[in-house]
Design an enzyme around this catalytic site. Structure first.
Site, PDB file in Angstrom:
ATOM      1  N   ALA A  22      -9.474  49.430  10.111  1.00 57.23           N
ATOM      2  CA  ALA A  22     -10.697  49.629   9.326  1.00 57.23           C
ATOM      3  C   ALA A  22     -10.348  49.940   7.874  1.00 57.23           C
ATOM      4  O   ALA A  22     -10.756  50.958   7.311  1.00 57.23           O
ATOM      5  CB  ALA A  22     -11.551  50.739   9.932  1.00 57.23           C
TER       6      ALA A  22
ATOM      7  N   ARG B 204      -5.058  51.385  -0.874  1.00 56.15           N
ATOM      8  CA  ARG B 204      -5.895  50.205  -1.089  1.00 56.15           C
ATOM      9  C   ARG B 204      -7.141  50.529  -1.902  1.00 56.15           C
ATOM     10  O   ARG B 204      -7.565  49.739  -2.747  1.00 56.15           O
ATOM     11  CB  ARG B 204      -6.291  49.621   0.254  1.00 56.15           C
ATOM     12  CG  ARG B 204      -7.182  48.408   0.171  1.00 56.15           C
ATOM     13  CD  ARG B 204      -7.491  47.835   1.540  1.00 56.15           C
ATOM     14  NE  ARG B 204      -6.288  47.433   2.259  1.00 56.15           N
ATOM     15  CZ  ARG B 204      -6.298  46.815   3.440  1.00 56.15           C
ATOM     16  NH1 ARG B 204      -7.447  46.525   4.009  1.00 56.15           N
ATOM     17  NH2 ARG B 204      -5.175  46.493   4.033  1.00 56.15           N
TER      18      ARG B 204
ATOM     19  N   GLU C  97       6.437  50.214  11.567  1.00 54.82           N
ATOM     20  CA  GLU C  97       5.584  51.163  12.286  1.00 54.82           C
ATOM     21  C   GLU C  97       4.491  50.420  13.056  1.00 54.82           C
ATOM     22  O   GLU C  97       4.193  50.739  14.207  1.00 54.82           O
ATOM     23  CB  GLU C  97       4.939  52.162  11.330  1.00 54.82           C
ATOM     24  CG  GLU C  97       4.100  53.186  12.102  1.00 54.82           C
ATOM     25  CD  GLU C  97       3.257  54.089  11.221  1.00 54.82           C
ATOM     26  OE1 GLU C  97       2.388  54.772  11.777  1.00 54.82           O
ATOM     27  OE2 GLU C  97       3.466  54.107   9.999  1.00 54.82           O
TER      28      GLU C  97
ATOM     29  N   LYS D  82      -4.679  58.171   6.703  1.00 60.86           N
ATOM     30  CA  LYS D  82      -4.223  58.477   5.339  1.00 60.86           C
ATOM     31  C   LYS D  82      -5.338  59.006   4.440  1.00 60.86           C
ATOM     32  O   LYS D  82      -5.062  59.559   3.374  1.00 60.86           O
ATOM     33  CB  LYS D  82      -3.574  57.254   4.704  1.00 60.86           C
ATOM     34  CG  LYS D  82      -4.533  56.126   4.374  1.00 60.86           C
ATOM     35  CD  LYS D  82      -3.903  55.068   3.468  1.00 60.86           C
ATOM     36  CE  LYS D  82      -2.802  54.315   4.166  1.00 60.86           C
ATOM     37  NZ  LYS D  82      -2.299  53.173   3.348  1.00 60.86           N
TER      38      LYS D  82
ATOM     39  N   GLN E  84     -12.213  34.398  13.819  1.00 64.28           N
ATOM     40  CA  GLN E  84     -11.492  35.533  13.234  1.00 64.28           C
ATOM     41  C   GLN E  84     -12.493  36.585  12.753  1.00 64.28           C
ATOM     42  O   GLN E  84     -12.963  36.552  11.623  1.00 64.28           O
ATOM     43  CB  GLN E  84     -10.609  35.077  12.072  1.00 64.28           C
ATOM     44  CG  GLN E  84      -9.701  36.189  11.554  1.00 64.28           C
ATOM     45  CD  GLN E  84      -8.650  35.685  10.585  1.00 64.28           C
ATOM     46  OE1 GLN E  84      -8.585  36.129   9.448  1.00 64.28           O
ATOM     47  NE2 GLN E  84      -7.818  34.745  11.025  1.00 64.28           N
TER      48      GLN E  84
ATOM     49  N   PRO F 119      -7.622  45.993  12.009  1.00 62.58           N
ATOM     50  CA  PRO F 119      -7.572  46.918  13.146  1.00 62.58           C
ATOM     51  C   PRO F 119      -7.610  48.377  12.724  1.00 62.58           C
ATOM     52  O   PRO F 119      -7.961  49.241  13.526  1.00 62.58           O
ATOM     53  CB  PRO F 119      -6.237  46.569  13.812  1.00 62.58           C
ATOM     54  CG  PRO F 119      -5.395  46.012  12.702  1.00 62.58           C
ATOM     55  CD  PRO F 119      -6.360  45.233  11.858  1.00 62.58           C
TER      56      PRO F 119
ATOM     57  N   GLN G 159       6.171  50.167   6.821  1.00 62.30           N
ATOM     58  CA  GLN G 159       4.846  50.088   7.414  1.00 62.30           C
ATOM     59  C   GLN G 159       4.772  48.970   8.447  1.00 62.30           C
ATOM     60  O   GLN G 159       4.160  49.119   9.507  1.00 62.30           O
ATOM     61  CB  GLN G 159       3.817  49.862   6.314  1.00 62.30           C
ATOM     62  CG  GLN G 159       2.377  49.992   6.769  1.00 62.30           C
ATOM     63  CD  GLN G 159       1.411  49.850   5.602  1.00 62.30           C
ATOM     64  OE1 GLN G 159       1.779  49.468   4.499  1.00 62.30           O
ATOM     65  NE2 GLN G 159       0.143  50.166   5.861  1.00 62.30           N
TER      66      GLN G 159
ATOM     67  N   TYR H  16      -7.208  34.357  -1.129  1.00 66.23           N
ATOM     68  CA  TYR H  16      -6.431  35.590  -1.292  1.00 66.23           C
ATOM     69  C   TYR H  16      -5.624  35.546  -2.588  1.00 66.23           C
ATOM     70  O   TYR H  16      -4.791  34.651  -2.787  1.00 66.23           O
ATOM     71  CB  TYR H  16      -5.486  35.817  -0.110  1.00 66.23           C
ATOM     72  CG  TYR H  16      -6.172  36.092   1.218  1.00 66.23           C
ATOM     73  CD1 TYR H  16      -7.520  36.404   1.292  1.00 66.23           C
ATOM     74  CD2 TYR H  16      -5.451  36.035   2.405  1.00 66.23           C
ATOM     75  CE1 TYR H  16      -8.135  36.648   2.511  1.00 66.23           C
ATOM     76  CE2 TYR H  16      -6.056  36.284   3.633  1.00 66.23           C
ATOM     77  CZ  TYR H  16      -7.400  36.588   3.678  1.00 66.23           C
ATOM     78  OH  TYR H  16      -7.993  36.835   4.894  1.00 66.23           O
TER      79      TYR H  16
END
Length: 319
Positions: A213, A230, A295, A220, A180, A211, A292, A54
């Site tokens: 996708a 993104r 939420e 959004k 995973q 979760p 975020q 990452y």
């Protein structure tokens, strides 16, 4: 927060967790990363997911520095990293699970994270060119050295997991504990069908990712691709076709009606739906800002509203 055992282990992880893919580096660093981690931790999250690849290793550095500055006691959180793609240019450090790479990679990750050990390590993808015996022994030896506590796989097939398990069982080694996989309303087959026998046969635990996708299930993208999302980030152009697919967004609009009836957001409903699967130990969520993250934590309230009738409505939309 709810806490669930990771497979058949005694380790408990929060049903909602926080992952650094995409956000740490391109979108979060320094104070913003600390604030997002703190919001998750304050909300009861105890599992934080990372990977060597990452942001080319920067994600581990950012997370490690933030946790150190926050001063969390080491026994209060679970942290992971994953190996396969590598971040150093060498014939033995790219796209492999050979012993040389794995024993080198764990030391690099620990250095960047600033830790003496990580709780979970994953083989980030299968490696058809390395004998599974070599990989299983290397993961076992990392655990025996105290540099990690449990190991598992990510995006492996059920057949590959069984092969690794059989090697570990035969040679009395540490067995792969968790997988995973991607899991969301658009991607269900592996978790709900392919892996189904493994939950009872070997006690496989799941730390599922994406979760929403890649944001599609947040709603959004219903009216196109917004700036700063993104899909506008460098290197993520491949997402645009998926996020603007007409049929997929038709289903998301239908799901929004269910979310509205429950008084929750699309994102909260979609995350809660993943957590409603009893085979899922934890749902890895992502966030590019504190609001975020907060939420996402609201998915816990949505989870309590997922009656059989509501789940049937969702299934009618997605099949």
């Amino acid at each position: 927060m709810q806490y669930r055992r990771l497979g058949r282990s005694g380790l408990k992880v929060s049903v909602l967790s926080f992952g650094s893919w995409v956000s740490f580096g391109p979108q979060l660093a320094g104070q913003s990363a600390r604030d997002s981690l703190a919001a998750a931790y304050d909300g009861g999250v105890n599992f934080f997911d990372n990977a060597e690849v990452y942001a080319g290793g920067k994600s581990e550095t950012i997370m490690g520095e933030a946790i150190k500055q926050l001063g969390w006691a080491r026994h209060t959180y679970v942290i992971s990293t994953k190996f396969f793609w590598g971040i150093e240019d060498s014939v033995n450090t790219r796209n492999t699970l050979n012993r040389k790479y794995l024993l080198h990679a764990i030391d690099g990750s620990l250095r960047r994270l600033g830790l003496e050990f990580v709780d979970l390590i994953f083989c980030h993808r299968p490696d058809p060119e390395t004998p599974v015996e070599e990989t299983v022994w290397a993961m076992h030896d990392i655990i025996e050295s105290g540099r990690a506590l449990y190991w598992g796989t990510s995006e492996w097939s059920a057949a590959d997991i069984r092969r690794a398990w059989a090697v570990a069982e035969r040679d009395h080694l540490h067995r792969p504990l968790m997988e995973q996989p991607e899991y969301n309303l658009f991607n269900r087959t592996k978790v709900e069908e392919e892996f189904l026998p493994l939950y009872s046969e070997i006690g496989l635990g799941l730390t599922t990712w994406s979760p929403l996708a890649s944001g599609l299930l947040s709603g959004k993208y219903l009216d196109g691709i917004p700036e700063g999302s993104r899909a506008t980030l460098p290197g993520y152009g491949w997402l645009r076709e998926q996020l603007t697919d007409a049929d997929a967004n038709r289903r998301v609009r239908s799901l929004k009606a269910v979310a509205d009836d429950l008084g929750v957001s699309l994102a909260q409903l979609s995350i809660a739906w993943c957590a409603a699967n009893p085979h899922v130990s934890t749902v890895i969520t992502g966030a590019s800002r504190v609001e975020q993250m907060r939420e996402n934590l609201g998915a816990l309230d949505a989870l309590a509203k997922l009656t059989p009738e509501v789940l049937a409505r969702v299934d009618a939309i997605f099949g």
